[in-house]
Design a protein around this motif. Structure first.
Motif, mmCIF file in Angstrom:
data_model
loop_
_atom_site.group_PDB
_atom_site.id
_atom_site.type_symbol
_atom_site.label_atom_id
_atom_site.label_comp_id
_atom_site.label_asym_id
_atom_site.label_seq_id
_atom_site.Cartn_x
_atom_site.Cartn_y
_atom_site.Cartn_z
ATOM 1 N N VAL A 265 48.189 35.433 53.253
ATOM 2 C CA VAL A 265 46.764 35.464 53.591
ATOM 3 C C VAL A 265 46.014 34.576 52.608
ATOM 4 C CG1 VAL A 265 44.726 36.913 53.906
ATOM 5 C CG2 VAL A 265 46.998 37.847 54.394
ATOM 6 N N ILE A 266 45.249 33.620 53.153
ATOM 7 C CA ILE A 266 44.421 32.732 52.331
ATOM 8 C C ILE A 266 42.974 33.117 52.570
ATOM 9 C CG2 ILE A 266 43.733 30.348 51.901
ATOM 10 C CD1 ILE A 266 46.546 29.535 52.877
ATOM 11 N N GLY A 267 42.308 33.580 51.522
ATOM 12 C CA GLY A 267 40.921 34.029 51.627
ATOM 13 C C GLY A 267 39.938 32.894 51.530
ATOM 14 N N ASP A 268 39.002 32.841 52.460
ATOM 15 C CA ASP A 268 37.944 31.824 52.498
ATOM 16 C C ASP A 268 38.503 30.414 52.419
ATOM 17 O OD1 ASP A 268 35.917 33.743 52.677
ATOM 18 O OD2 ASP A 268 35.820 33.946 50.500
ATOM 19 N N GLY A 269 39.754 30.219 52.833
ATOM 20 C CA GLY A 269 40.349 28.889 52.809
ATOM 21 C C GLY A 269 40.551 28.337 51.418
ATOM 22 N N LYS A 270 40.597 29.217 50.399
ATOM 23 C CA LYS A 270 40.652 28.717 49.031
ATOM 24 C C LYS A 270 41.892 29.136 48.262
ATOM 25 C CE LYS A 270 35.730 28.285 48.581
ATOM 26 N NZ LYS A 270 34.553 28.585 47.840
ATOM 27 N N SER A 271 42.292 30.391 48.340
ATOM 28 C CA SER A 271 43.423 30.823 47.529
ATOM 29 C C SER A 271 44.137 31.987 48.203
ATOM 30 C CB SER A 271 42.962 31.222 46.126
ATOM 31 O OG SER A 271 42.026 32.272 46.207
ATOM 32 N N VAL A 272 45.371 32.192 47.806
ATOM 33 C CA VAL A 272 46.163 33.276 48.357
ATOM 34 C C VAL A 272 45.595 34.599 47.850
ATOM 35 C CG1 VAL A 272 48.451 34.337 48.401
ATOM 36 C CG2 VAL A 272 48.227 31.858 48.555
ATOM 37 N N ILE A 273 45.230 35.488 48.786
ATOM 38 C CA ILE A 273 44.679 36.787 48.404
ATOM 39 C C ILE A 273 45.595 37.934 48.801
ATOM 40 C CG2 ILE A 273 42.291 35.991 48.449
ATOM 41 C CD1 ILE A 273 42.068 37.551 51.169
ATOM 42 N N GLY A 274 46.603 37.650 49.610
ATOM 43 C CA GLY A 274 47.486 38.726 50.040
ATOM 44 C C GLY A 274 48.793 38.225 50.618
ATOM 45 N N ILE A 275 49.792 39.100 50.546
ATOM 46 C CA ILE A 275 51.092 38.855 51.149
ATOM 47 C C ILE A 275 51.296 39.963 52.180
ATOM 48 C CG2 ILE A 275 53.577 38.708 50.747
ATOM 49 C CD1 ILE A 275 52.013 36.448 49.393
ATOM 50 N N VAL A 276 51.498 39.586 53.441
ATOM 51 C CA VAL A 276 51.710 40.564 54.499
ATOM 52 C C VAL A 276 53.182 40.960 54.483
ATOM 53 C CG1 VAL A 276 51.606 41.019 56.985
ATOM 54 C CG2 VAL A 276 49.859 39.579 55.900
ATOM 55 N N ALA A 277 53.415 42.267 54.408
ATOM 56 C CA ALA A 277 54.776 42.796 54.397
ATOM 57 C C ALA A 277 54.986 43.665 55.623
ATOM 58 C CB ALA A 277 55.015 43.616 53.128
ATOM 59 N N SER A 278 56.121 43.466 56.282
ATOM 60 C CA SER A 278 56.489 44.372 57.378
ATOM 61 C C SER A 278 57.325 45.485 56.775
ATOM 62 C CB SER A 278 57.251 43.635 58.470
ATOM 63 O OG SER A 278 58.462 43.105 57.986
ATOM 64 N N VAL A 279 57.029 46.712 57.181
ATOM 65 C CA VAL A 279 57.733 47.872 56.638
ATOM 66 C C VAL A 279 58.130 48.805 57.774
ATOM 67 C CG1 VAL A 279 56.564 47.779 54.406
ATOM 68 C CG2 VAL A 279 55.579 49.135 56.218
ATOM 69 N N GLY A 280 59.205 49.534 57.553
ATOM 70 C CA GLY A 280 59.668 50.502 58.538
ATOM 71 C C GLY A 280 60.220 49.823 59.766
ATOM 72 N N GLY A 281 60.503 50.597 60.756
ATOM 73 C CA GLY A 281 60.989 50.075 62.016
ATOM 74 C C GLY A 281 62.452 49.668 61.960
ATOM 75 N N PHE A 282 62.951 49.306 63.123
ATOM 76 C CA PHE A 282 64.337 48.861 63.246
ATOM 77 C C PHE A 282 64.381 47.771 64.298
ATOM 78 C CE2 PHE A 282 68.647 49.242 65.080
ATOM 79 C CZ PHE A 282 69.370 48.965 63.941
ATOM 80 N N LEU A 283 64.886 46.610 63.931
ATOM 81 C CA LEU A 283 64.964 45.460 64.827
ATOM 82 C C LEU A 283 63.611 45.113 65.439
ATOM 83 C CD1 LEU A 283 68.334 46.224 66.649
ATOM 84 C CD2 LEU A 283 67.956 44.661 64.741
ATOM 85 N N GLY A 284 62.559 45.223 64.641
ATOM 86 C CA GLY A 284 61.227 44.862 65.093
ATOM 87 C C GLY A 284 60.492 45.936 65.869
ATOM 88 N N ILE A 285 61.142 47.081 66.102
ATOM 89 C CA ILE A 285 60.506 48.163 66.847
ATOM 90 C C ILE A 285 60.003 49.215 65.858
ATOM 91 C CG2 ILE A 285 60.851 49.989 68.550
ATOM 92 C CD1 ILE A 285 63.089 48.201 69.726
ATOM 93 N N GLY A 286 58.726 49.556 65.947
ATOM 94 C CA GLY A 286 58.152 50.586 65.098
ATOM 95 C C GLY A 286 57.763 50.116 63.711
ATOM 96 N N GLU A 287 57.842 48.820 63.438
ATOM 97 C CA GLU A 287 57.446 48.361 62.115
ATOM 98 C C GLU A 287 55.931 48.314 62.018
ATOM 99 O OE1 GLU A 287 59.142 44.488 61.503
ATOM 100 O OE2 GLU A 287 58.051 43.611 63.151
ATOM 101 N N SER A 288 55.436 48.401 60.794
ATOM 102 C CA SER A 288 54.013 48.273 60.539
ATOM 103 C C SER A 288 53.833 47.233 59.443
ATOM 104 C CB SER A 288 53.419 49.625 60.126
ATOM 105 O OG SER A 288 54.048 50.106 58.961
ATOM 106 N N TYR A 289 52.594 46.856 59.216
ATOM 107 C CA TYR A 289 52.297 45.791 58.262
ATOM 108 C C TYR A 289 51.292 46.268 57.228
ATOM 109 C CZ TYR A 289 54.566 42.993 61.815
ATOM 110 O OH TYR A 289 55.470 42.499 62.714
ATOM 111 N N VAL A 290 51.515 45.885 55.987
ATOM 112 C CA VAL A 290 50.584 46.152 54.901
ATOM 113 C C VAL A 290 50.356 44.844 54.154
ATOM 114 C CG1 VAL A 290 51.274 48.570 54.674
ATOM 115 C CG2 VAL A 290 52.406 46.843 53.296
ATOM 116 N N VAL A 291 49.207 44.756 53.489
ATOM 117 C CA VAL A 291 48.895 43.545 52.726
ATOM 118 C C VAL A 291 48.977 43.885 51.250
ATOM 119 C CG1 VAL A 291 47.234 41.715 52.310
ATOM 120 C CG2 VAL A 291 47.385 42.744 54.581
ATOM 121 N N LEU A 292 49.832 43.154 50.544
ATOM 122 C CA LEU A 292 50.064 43.380 49.121
ATOM 123 C C LEU A 292 49.327 42.338 48.294
ATOM 124 C CD1 LEU A 292 53.939 43.857 49.352
ATOM 125 C CD2 LEU A 292 52.161 45.615 49.500
ATOM 126 N N ASP A 293 48.842 42.745 47.144
ATOM 127 C CA ASP A 293 48.235 41.823 46.194
ATOM 128 C C ASP A 293 49.348 40.920 45.653
ATOM 129 O OD1 ASP A 293 47.223 40.550 43.904
ATOM 130 O OD2 ASP A 293 46.005 42.270 43.359
#
Length: 148
Positions: A83-111
């Protein structure tokens, strides 16, 4: 009305922005996560500069798909996006968590500061100080809306 404090504050903020824009680009593994930034819009305001990258630097194209591990060396997620905030710098890393083979996974944004990247036997790994349960219970990102 006295405009001097307003004008002085505006000038100070513009000068501090110019000083920040002239900082040297990061090198090493941090270069993929920090740097001079990108200005959104149609007019460039900073002179063009070039950056030298090293063989040890990590490109975001290789960052996507890296497994995330905790201190117990358990795989607890995977990097999905940056995630690039305001087109200037990296503000987050999106992580997929849980699920199996893409089913039931969710996403969180890490600093990005909470992630340590390391190359182990030719493979990049991301390490965080959390548990799988804590990561699964973190605030969720509706990633399907963000991909559009």
């Amino acid at each position: 009305m006295n405009f001097r404090p307003i004008v002085a504050g505006l000038a100070l903020s513009l000068l501090s922005g110019a000083a920040f824009a002239q900082t040297a680009a990061a090198t090493g593994a941090d270069a993929a996560l920090t740097g001079p930034g990108i200005t959104m819009g149609t007019a460039a305001t900073i002179p063009l500069r070039y950056v030298n990258i090293q063989d040890t630097d990590l490109m975001t194209s290789k960052l996507i798909g890296i497994d995330i591990y905790n201190k117990q060396n358990e795989e607890i997620g995977e990097i999905s996006d940056v995630v690039i905030g305001d087109g200037k710098s990296v503000i987050g890393i999106v992580a997929s968590v849980g699920g199996f083979l893409g089913i039931g996974e969710s996403y969180v944004v890490l600093d990005p500061a909470s992630i340590a990247l390391a190359e182990v036997n030719g493979t990049w790994k991301a390490n965080v100080d959390t548990t799988k349960d804590d990561l699964s219970n973190a605030p969720k990102l509706d990633y399907s809306k963000m991909k559009k």
